[in-house]
Design a protein around this motif. Structure first.
Motif, mmCIF file in Angstrom:
data_model
loop_
_atom_site.group_PDB
_atom_site.id
_atom_site.type_symbol
_atom_site.label_atom_id
_atom_site.label_comp_id
_atom_site.label_asym_id
_atom_site.label_seq_id
_atom_site.Cartn_x
_atom_site.Cartn_y
_atom_site.Cartn_z
ATOM 1 N N VAL A 170 -3.875 -21.326 1.093
ATOM 2 C CA VAL A 170 -4.941 -20.376 1.008
ATOM 3 C C VAL A 170 -4.881 -19.438 -0.302
ATOM 4 C CG1 VAL A 170 -5.521 -18.182 2.416
ATOM 5 C CG2 VAL A 170 -4.863 -20.099 3.587
ATOM 6 N N GLY A 171 -3.829 -19.163 -0.765
ATOM 7 C CA GLY A 171 -3.379 -18.328 -1.933
ATOM 8 C C GLY A 171 -2.999 -16.965 -1.375
ATOM 9 N N ARG A 172 -2.312 -16.212 -2.288
ATOM 10 C CA ARG A 172 -1.988 -14.979 -2.010
ATOM 11 C C ARG A 172 -2.992 -14.141 -2.327
ATOM 12 N NH1 ARG A 172 3.095 -14.410 -0.500
ATOM 13 N NH2 ARG A 172 4.525 -15.843 -0.894
ATOM 14 N N GLN A 173 -3.652 -13.674 -1.216
ATOM 15 C CA GLN A 173 -4.954 -12.782 -1.256
ATOM 16 C C GLN A 173 -4.406 -11.486 -0.561
ATOM 17 O OE1 GLN A 173 -8.378 -14.896 -0.211
ATOM 18 N NE2 GLN A 173 -7.611 -16.692 -1.490
ATOM 19 N N CYS A 174 -3.436 -11.331 -0.023
ATOM 20 C CA CYS A 174 -3.430 -9.872 0.766
ATOM 21 C C CYS A 174 -3.326 -8.839 -0.124
ATOM 22 C CB CYS A 174 -1.890 -9.947 1.472
ATOM 23 S SG CYS A 174 -1.780 -8.698 2.553
ATOM 24 N N ARG A 175 -3.911 -7.801 0.275
ATOM 25 C CA ARG A 175 -4.635 -6.516 -0.335
ATOM 26 C C ARG A 175 -3.350 -5.399 -0.078
ATOM 27 N NH1 ARG A 175 -9.971 -5.472 -0.847
ATOM 28 N NH2 ARG A 175 -9.716 -3.386 -0.108
ATOM 29 N N HIS A 176 -2.234 -5.915 0.788
ATOM 30 C CA HIS A 176 -1.164 -4.779 0.951
ATOM 31 C C HIS A 176 0.250 -5.321 0.550
ATOM 32 C CE1 HIS A 176 -4.417 -4.213 4.116
ATOM 33 N NE2 HIS A 176 -4.071 -3.032 3.808
ATOM 34 N N ALA A 198 -3.747 0.058 21.392
ATOM 35 C CA ALA A 198 -2.976 1.498 20.834
ATOM 36 C C ALA A 198 -1.995 1.350 19.920
ATOM 37 C CB ALA A 198 -2.494 2.426 21.931
ATOM 38 N N TYR A 199 -1.310 0.206 19.921
ATOM 39 C CA TYR A 199 -0.135 -0.170 19.189
ATOM 40 C C TYR A 199 -0.386 -0.186 17.687
ATOM 41 C CZ TYR A 199 2.697 -1.181 23.420
ATOM 42 O OH TYR A 199 3.570 -1.258 24.313
ATOM 43 N N GLY A 200 -1.698 -0.840 17.440
ATOM 44 C CA GLY A 200 -2.125 -0.876 15.990
ATOM 45 C C GLY A 200 -2.903 0.150 15.275
ATOM 46 N N ARG A 201 -2.764 0.299 14.272
ATOM 47 C CA ARG A 201 -3.460 1.298 13.113
ATOM 48 C C ARG A 201 -4.377 0.421 12.615
ATOM 49 N NH1 ARG A 201 -0.608 1.114 8.834
ATOM 50 N NH2 ARG A 201 0.988 1.806 10.073
ATOM 51 N N ALA A 207 -3.844 -5.875 13.994
ATOM 52 C CA ALA A 207 -4.573 -4.938 13.385
ATOM 53 C C ALA A 207 -4.388 -4.655 11.861
ATOM 54 C CB ALA A 207 -4.138 -3.560 13.876
ATOM 55 N N ARG A 208 -3.321 -4.885 11.410
ATOM 56 C CA ARG A 208 -2.958 -5.199 9.752
ATOM 57 C C ARG A 208 -3.837 -6.275 9.321
ATOM 58 N NH1 ARG A 208 0.235 -6.057 5.799
ATOM 59 N NH2 ARG A 208 0.599 -4.308 4.664
ATOM 60 N N ILE A 209 -3.941 -7.424 9.831
ATOM 61 C CA ILE A 209 -4.747 -8.638 9.497
ATOM 62 C C ILE A 209 -6.255 -8.267 9.555
ATOM 63 C CG2 ILE A 209 -5.304 -10.897 9.813
ATOM 64 C CD1 ILE A 209 -2.418 -11.456 10.819
ATOM 65 N N CYS A 210 -6.826 -7.324 10.414
ATOM 66 C CA CYS A 210 -8.049 -7.166 10.554
ATOM 67 C C CYS A 210 -8.370 -6.087 9.453
ATOM 68 C CB CYS A 210 -8.488 -6.493 11.747
ATOM 69 S SG CYS A 210 -8.303 -7.606 13.193
ATOM 70 N N ARG A 211 -7.491 -5.396 9.220
ATOM 71 C CA ARG A 211 -7.780 -4.166 8.000
ATOM 72 C C ARG A 211 -7.481 -4.847 6.431
ATOM 73 N NH1 ARG A 211 -3.609 -0.448 7.774
ATOM 74 N NH2 ARG A 211 -2.340 -1.712 9.475
ATOM 75 N N CYS A 212 -7.146 -6.233 6.546
ATOM 76 C CA CYS A 212 -7.032 -6.781 5.108
ATOM 77 C C CYS A 212 -8.359 -7.314 4.466
ATOM 78 C CB CYS A 212 -5.764 -7.720 5.320
ATOM 79 S SG CYS A 212 -5.038 -8.332 3.765
ATOM 80 N N GLY A 213 -9.525 -7.397 5.143
ATOM 81 C CA GLY A 213 -10.782 -7.851 4.693
ATOM 82 C C GLY A 213 -11.065 -7.173 3.316
ATOM 83 N N PRO A 214 -11.996 -7.471 2.825
ATOM 84 C CA PRO A 214 -12.814 -7.075 1.825
ATOM 85 C C PRO A 214 -13.200 -5.653 1.998
ATOM 86 C CG PRO A 214 -13.860 -9.238 2.085
ATOM 87 C CD PRO A 214 -12.852 -8.899 3.347
ATOM 88 N N PHE A 215 -13.698 -5.120 2.940
ATOM 89 C CA PHE A 215 -13.913 -3.702 3.065
ATOM 90 C C PHE A 215 -13.014 -3.004 3.739
ATOM 91 C CE2 PHE A 215 -17.935 -6.235 2.995
ATOM 92 C CZ PHE A 215 -18.611 -5.821 2.007
ATOM 93 N N GLY A 216 -11.709 -3.556 3.925
ATOM 94 C CA GLY A 216 -10.523 -2.881 4.491
ATOM 95 C C GLY A 216 -9.753 -2.104 3.631
ATOM 96 N N THR A 217 -8.491 -1.882 4.316
ATOM 97 C CA THR A 217 -7.632 -0.872 3.230
ATOM 98 C C THR A 217 -6.721 -1.867 2.394
ATOM 99 O OG1 THR A 217 -5.824 -1.454 4.863
ATOM 100 C CG2 THR A 217 -7.172 0.538 5.141
ATOM 101 N N HIS A 218 -6.132 -1.184 1.401
ATOM 102 C CA HIS A 218 -5.363 -1.950 0.527
ATOM 103 C C HIS A 218 -4.039 -0.776 0.177
ATOM 104 C CE1 HIS A 218 -8.112 0.597 -2.039
ATOM 105 N NE2 HIS A 218 -7.068 0.596 -2.698
ATOM 106 N N GLY A 219 -2.921 -1.473 -0.626
ATOM 107 C CA GLY A 219 -2.114 -0.634 -0.916
ATOM 108 C C GLY A 219 -0.964 -0.791 -0.275
ATOM 109 N N SER A 241 3.152 -8.239 2.319
ATOM 110 C CA SER A 241 1.976 -9.018 2.887
ATOM 111 C C SER A 241 1.751 -8.792 4.273
ATOM 112 C CB SER A 241 2.277 -10.262 2.331
ATOM 113 O OG SER A 241 3.231 -10.857 3.127
ATOM 114 N N CYS A 242 0.664 -9.326 4.942
ATOM 115 C CA CYS A 242 0.455 -9.237 6.232
ATOM 116 C C CYS A 242 1.376 -10.090 7.083
ATOM 117 C CB CYS A 242 -1.064 -9.734 6.765
ATOM 118 S SG CYS A 242 -2.524 -8.676 5.876
ATOM 119 N N SER A 243 1.913 -11.132 6.578
ATOM 120 C CA SER A 243 2.633 -11.901 7.583
ATOM 121 C C SER A 243 4.059 -11.294 7.356
ATOM 122 C CB SER A 243 2.893 -13.304 6.755
ATOM 123 O OG SER A 243 3.370 -13.289 5.555
ATOM 124 N N GLU A 244 4.726 -10.703 6.029
ATOM 125 C CA GLU A 244 5.818 -10.105 6.143
ATOM 126 C C GLU A 244 5.780 -8.698 6.935
ATOM 127 O OE1 GLU A 244 5.741 -9.087 2.024
ATOM 128 O OE2 GLU A 244 7.237 -10.756 1.638
#
Length: 110
Positions: free
Chosen positions: A25-31, A88-91, A57-69, A34-37
């Motif tokens: 897939v390539g290393r494309q995580c914005r965080h 309620a567990y997820g941010r 929840a983290r994977i859902c936030r990792c899209g193009p319009f999601g969070t980063h950093g 990484s999401c898997s870690e």
């Protein structure tokens, strides 16, 4: 404390993904981490059910319009989270970045 068999299985499934599909897939995580870690750490720290929802929840936030950093796994479970309301567990918005220390802030010498 020995990790449960479920936590071990989740760890090895995530590790398998990291060594196989992640490279395709390539290393494309914005965080960072990484999401898997992040998901692996959340499951190891908080258990399969809460950690899995945190990871989703983290994977859902990792899209193009999601969070980063920088986004760290929280030390404790969110208040109000319970097995019967797993969302309620997820941010679902924002990140859990480390606090900025005074030494890290550069000041103007003037």
């Amino acid at each position: 404390m020995m990790p449960s068999p479920v936590r071990k299985a989740a760890h090895w499934a995530i590790r398998g993904y990291q060594l196989s599909l992640s490279g395709l897939v390539g290393r494309q995580c914005r965080h960072l981490p990484s999401c898997s870690e992040y998901t692996d750490e959340a499951i190891q720290r908080h258990g399969f059910w809460p950690g899995g929802w945190m990871g989703l929840a983290r994977i859902c936030r990792c899209g193009p319009f999601g969070t980063h950093g920088i986004d760290l796994v929280p030390e404790t479970l969110p208040e109000g989270a319970a097995w019967y309301k797993p969302w309620a567990y997820g941010r679902w918005r924002g990140v859990n970045a480390p606090p900025i220390s005074c030494e890290a802030v550069e000041t103007d010498g003037g």
